[in-house]
Each structure stands twice: as structure tokens, then as C-alpha cells.
Design an enzyme around this catalytic site. Structure first.
Site, mmCIF file in Angstrom:
data_model
loop_
_atom_site.group_PDB
_atom_site.id
_atom_site.type_symbol
_atom_site.label_atom_id
_atom_site.label_comp_id
_atom_site.label_asym_id
_atom_site.label_seq_id
_atom_site.Cartn_x
_atom_site.Cartn_y
_atom_site.Cartn_z
ATOM 1 N N LYS A 53 0.914 -1.209 -0.066
ATOM 2 C CA LYS A 53 -0.012 -0.084 0.036
ATOM 3 C C LYS A 53 0.834 1.272 0.101
ATOM 4 O O LYS A 53 0.690 2.324 -0.826
ATOM 5 C CB LYS A 53 -0.904 0.001 1.188
ATOM 6 C CG LYS A 53 -2.048 -1.119 0.938
ATOM 7 C CD LYS A 53 -2.824 -1.225 2.536
ATOM 8 C CE LYS A 53 -3.801 -2.357 2.434
ATOM 9 N NZ LYS A 53 -4.410 -2.744 3.606
ATOM 10 N N GLN A 97 -4.196 -1.724 10.190
ATOM 11 C CA GLN A 97 -4.215 -3.041 9.298
ATOM 12 C C GLN A 97 -4.571 -3.973 10.359
ATOM 13 O O GLN A 97 -4.352 -3.803 11.477
ATOM 14 C CB GLN A 97 -2.694 -3.397 8.884
ATOM 15 C CG GLN A 97 -2.469 -4.592 8.096
ATOM 16 C CD GLN A 97 -3.366 -4.500 6.820
ATOM 17 O OE1 GLN A 97 -3.347 -3.419 6.234
ATOM 18 N NE2 GLN A 97 -3.605 -5.645 5.968
ATOM 19 N N ASP A 120 -10.583 3.011 5.026
ATOM 20 C CA ASP A 120 -10.968 1.506 4.754
ATOM 21 C C ASP A 120 -12.564 1.661 4.890
ATOM 22 O O ASP A 120 -12.995 0.400 4.532
ATOM 23 C CB ASP A 120 -10.473 0.736 6.265
ATOM 24 C CG ASP A 120 -9.147 0.093 5.753
ATOM 25 O OD1 ASP A 120 -8.980 -0.668 4.435
ATOM 26 O OD2 ASP A 120 -8.416 -0.055 6.438
HETATM 27 N N1 GUN Z 1 -6.527 -6.735 6.902
HETATM 28 C C1 GUN Z 1 -6.980 -7.562 5.757
HETATM 29 N N2 GUN Z 1 -7.655 -6.735 4.810
HETATM 30 C C2 GUN Z 1 -7.704 -5.513 5.280
HETATM 31 C C3 GUN Z 1 -8.072 -4.171 4.730
HETATM 32 O O1 GUN Z 1 -8.830 -4.274 3.632
HETATM 33 N N3 GUN Z 1 -8.090 -3.258 5.602
HETATM 34 C C4 GUN Z 1 -7.235 -3.352 6.726
HETATM 35 N N4 GUN Z 1 -7.041 -2.231 7.690
HETATM 36 N N5 GUN Z 1 -6.858 -4.441 7.083
HETATM 37 C C5 GUN Z 1 -6.895 -5.462 6.415
#
Ligand code: GUN
Length: 285
Positions: A53, A97, A120
């Protein structure tokens, strides 16, 4: 019928090019989008997602930082970091995350993110807005799936859509997005009886449970669109989807590969939402 392959890698690349141009235009106006990511602990998969990311954001000309906290960090310390980022005017978007270590409540952390920076789309305010069809941050994987369907001109209205998995990250928001497009939507989960009859009736299948092989050729109707959100590493570390790809692609109308399907779209939508956060707070349409 041999399925059309929904090439997430290529579609994501084209989409990111458009985002890059938008970032350049924002920067000319004096605004640089910034994505801050909180990572707690040393989970290998999480570290790799977070690094992807950050790299992708920087490639578009955004600023990105990873706030990497130790596995033993207390909930209070995570909340303090979050408060700092919420208040930091240089930060457009924040992402924490998940999963988090057990001493840190995921729900408490998510509820402490400033909803205007919640790229998110996990905050209850943003989930609520999605459910009443207000414009908001939409979780990135479901948003990426909708972009894949849109890009391939897949007709959704009136179609039978079946989702496997009811998570807050994928299953439930994709339910809402497909419903907004006038599909008839069913969510299946571990207590569903006779999954096969639902699958066999589906025009669109979204599988998001992380169980390789849960969707096989015999389950799928000829011409159905099959979206595979699974990404489970096998014993050699190779990622496996939920769908028996090689067999199902012989009868599906369209299908996403793993890797190279939904994954690149998820990261692209993180970037999309970070840009949106910056534009929203600057009052730019
Ligand atoms: N862990 C697995 N997928 C995601 C996501 O889309 N966002 C976040 N913050 N954590 C994750």
C-alpha cells in the site's frame, strides 16, 4: 464456454494512471494526499500488504508512512498514535491494518478513527452511511470488485448474486453494493444449508472465505461470473483462491485469477479513497 479473465492487474494499472493524474492536479493546487498506516506486530502477510500500500501510494506521488508498533503495544498506546494522526493536518487518510494483537480491541480502535480519514470505510459512521446509500468511504475490496464488474460491463440488475462469507470487510459490504445495483443477493456462511443449490442458481458468485476449493466446477452455472477473494498460501507459499480456477474457467462467463484478480484492485481502492479523503476535506469535487 471459456471465461473472460478479469485481469485485475491490468485494470488496476489503468485505474492508477487516472488517479496519478488527479494527484498531480491536486499537488498543483498545493495539496498532497497522505496515507498513514498503523501496523501492530510482525505478521508477515500484514507487513507485506502494508508495504504494498505504501509503495503504491508513493508511486502515485502521494506521501505515505507506516507507523510500525511492537506486537506488545498496549491498546492505549495504539489509541494515542491514532489520536495523533487524527489531529495531524498533513494526514488525509488513516488505515489500521487488521488483525491486531489480542490485547488491542479491533472495534475500539476502528471506532476511534476520524470517520473523515477512514479510508478503509470500517468506522460505524461510514458503514451506516453505506447502508442508507449516502456517499461515503466504501471498504476497498468490495469497491475494487465493483470496479472489476463495471470495467467488464457485467450487467448486475436483476441478477442472482451469491456471496460466500459474511465478514465486515468483504461479505457484508459487497452485499450492499450489489443490492444498490439491483441484484437479488444471498449471503452464505458456515451455517448455510445446501450451499450448492444456491451456488448453482447464481449469475454472480463472490467467494470470500479463504477456503481453497470451496467453489468447484460442479457448483457453477454455465456463464456465471465468479469473483474469487480467497488468498490462502499453500505449503510452498503460493497463493490459492477459493475457486478451482482451472476447471471453473472452462464454464464460467468471467472469472478473476488469484493472484492478479481482486488483490491489485483492493490496493487501488485504498489509493482512490485516500485521494477522495483529501478532496473532501479541501472541498474539491
Ligand atoms: N486486513 C485484511 N484486509 C484488510 C483491509 O482491507 N484493511 C485493513 N485495514 N486491514 C486488512
Amino acid at each position: 464456454m471459456v471465461a473472460k479473465i478479469l485481469d485485475g492487474k491490468q485494470i488496476a494499472q489503468d485505474y492508477r494512471q487516472k488517479l496519478k493524474e488527479e494527484v498531480e492536479s491536486l499537488k498543483e493546487q498545493g495539496f498532497t494526499p497522505k496515507l498513514s498506516v498503523i501496523l501492530v506486530g510482525n505478521d508477515g502477510a500484514s507487513q507485506s500488504y502494508v508495504n504494498s500500500k505504501k509503495k503504491a501510494a508513493e508511486k502515485l506521488g502521494m506521501i505515505s508512512e507506516i507507523v510500525h508498533l511492537d506486537e506488545s503495544t498496549s491498546e492505549e498506546e495504539v489509541l494515542n498514535e491514532l489520536k495523533r494522526l487524527n489531529e495531524d493536518d498533513s494526514v488525509s487518510g488513516i488505515l489500521v491494518q487488521v488483525p491486531l494483537p489480542k490485547q488491542v480491541s479491533e472495534q475500539k480502535i476502528i471506532e476511534s478513527i476520524n470517520p473523515d480519514k477512514d479510508v478503509d470505510g470500517f468506522h460505524p459512521t461510514n458503514i451506516g452511511k453505506l447502508y442508507i446509500d449516502e456517499q461515503t468511504f466504501v471498504p476497498c475490496t468490495p469497491l475494487g470488485i465493483m470496479e472489476l464488474l463495471n470495467h467488464a460491463d457485467i450487467d448486475i440488475e436483476g441478477k442472482e448474486a451469491v456471496i460466500i462469507g459474511r465478514s465486515h470487510i468483504v461479505g457484508q459490504p459487497i452485499y450492499k453494493l450489489l443490492l444498490q445495483k439491483n441484484a437479488t443477493v444471498t449471503i452464505m456462511h458456515s451455517k448455510t444449508k445446501d450451499m450448492q443449490s444456491h451456488l448453482k442458481n447464481a449469475d454472480i458468485i463472490v467467494s470470500a472465505v479463504g477456503q481453497p476449493g470451496i467453489v468447484s466446477k460442479d457448483d457453477v452455472k454455465e456463464g456465471a461470473v465468479v469473483i474469487d477473494v480467497g488468498n490462502t498460501p499453500d505449503e510452498n507459499g503460493k497463493l490459492k483462491g477459493d475457486v478451482d480456477y482451472d476447471d471453473v474457467k472452462e464454464i464460467a462467463g468471467a472469472i478473476t485469477p488469484v493472484p492478479g484478480g481482486v488483490g491489485p484492485m483492493t490496493i487501488t481502492m485504498v489509493l482512490n479513497n485516500t485521494l477522495l479523503a483529501e478532496k473532501m476535506r479541501r472541498g474539491i469535487k
